[in-house]
Design an enzyme around this catalytic site. Sequence first.
Site, short mmCIF file in Angstrom:
data_model
loop_
_atom_site.label_atom_id
_atom_site.label_comp_id
_atom_site.label_asym_id
_atom_site.label_seq_id
_atom_site.Cartn_x
_atom_site.Cartn_y
_atom_site.Cartn_z
CG HIS A 79 -5.45 -2.25 3.24
ND1 HIS A 79 -4.91 -0.98 3.13
CD2 HIS A 79 -6.71 -2.08 3.75
CE1 HIS A 79 -5.80 -0.09 3.53
NE2 HIS A 79 -6.89 -0.72 3.91
NE ARG A 130 -5.44 4.47 2.86
CZ ARG A 130 -5.85 5.49 3.59
NH1 ARG A 130 -5.00 6.45 3.93
NH2 ARG A 130 -7.12 5.56 3.99
CE1 TYR A 186 -10.29 -1.40 11.45
CE2 TYR A 186 -10.79 0.91 11.12
CZ TYR A 186 -10.23 -0.26 10.68
OH TYR A 186 -9.61 -0.31 9.46
NE ARG A 191 -5.65 2.85 6.58
CZ ARG A 191 -5.33 4.07 7.02
NH1 ARG A 191 -4.10 4.30 7.47
NH2 ARG A 191 -6.21 5.04 7.01
CE LYS A 229 -8.84 5.01 -0.62
NZ LYS A 229 -9.25 3.72 0.00
CD1 TRP A 286 -10.19 5.81 6.93
CD2 TRP A 286 -9.26 5.79 8.96
NE1 TRP A 286 -9.64 4.56 7.13
CE2 TRP A 286 -9.06 4.52 8.37
CE3 TRP A 286 -8.76 6.01 10.24
CZ2 TRP A 286 -8.40 3.49 9.01
CZ3 TRP A 286 -8.10 4.99 10.88
CH2 TRP A 286 -7.91 3.75 10.27
#
Length: 337
Positions: free
Chosen positions: A272, A186, A307, A275, A213, A298
């Site tokens: 972003h 990120r 995805y 990414r 995050k 994640w």
Amino acid sequence: MIKRGSTWWIDFTTPRGKRIRCSAQTEDRQQAQELHDKLRAEAWRQVKLKEKPSYTWDEAALRWLDEKSHKKSLRDDESRLIWLQSFLRGEKLSEIDRTMIDRIILEKKKEQSSPATVNRYLALVRAILKKAVKWGMVESVPSVQLLQEPKRRIRWLTREEANRLLRTLPEHQAELARFALATGLRQGNILTLEWAQIDLQRAICWIHPDQAKGGKGIGVPLNTEAQSVLKRQAGKHERRVFVYEGKPINQVNTLAWRKALVKAGIENFRWHDLRHTWASWHVQEGTPIHVLQELGGWESSEMVRRYAHLSPDHLSKWAENSSRVTNTSQGQLQLVV
């Protein structure tokens, strides 16, 4: 009561000896006196008649901010709470109902806010109300339903588009973009990356839990492209990796970035989305979803599955179970189901 400036303040001691001191938030003495008498009567009933205290939205919001002081997005909560105060200030938790929630939705829509933006406010209200139940401040709260959000397409670049963008960016920004495309990190993690987080011998760098995050540390394997970028940055700064003219880079959404996008003919693209591009390339090259989840840090597999549709190759053999195409003697194709 006392007056400070043009505003009246309430000041009294409860039967238990607790001092209550707060702003009446009005310049009208009569209104301030009514609130003073109301609060004093409630305090008396709680002691003499054993009534449960009636907590307000303000008390719950303050406790929320206190408990969530470690949140990285606390400033966002504070900003939203300031806006929400015009609707919920001084309201008893037990009296917050669907009508009040609908007013919040209506006002945000009047500001031309998107469903996603409205939902950020609603989610905060819902979280605080649910916590208030757990804290024993109120027995029940209204159900807060979020608005339906339109699903956005994932924006990613083809390799040819990415190369075109890299050629038009200033070199220091191109290096940042190359590293993003090579690691999927990120923006904030790249801009604040320090040499102490990198081990080139082992070809790995790591993001500390307080930087991630999701609040969990991430180990990032460095491919050959990422290693090349880092080697070119070596010696430019004692601590920080990415710098410009000897000073750490703190912003990427600059005029130079926007001009490069226009020159490269790339529309509707944010930083972003680099990414997203990294993740999309991985899936198209066959990286398993569970591996991509770990590489990208994640927490939820659902965040990665968006995805999956970019690489349906693994489904091809199963698609043939519903149809067979054979050549007929006339040289035509016949569909057999």
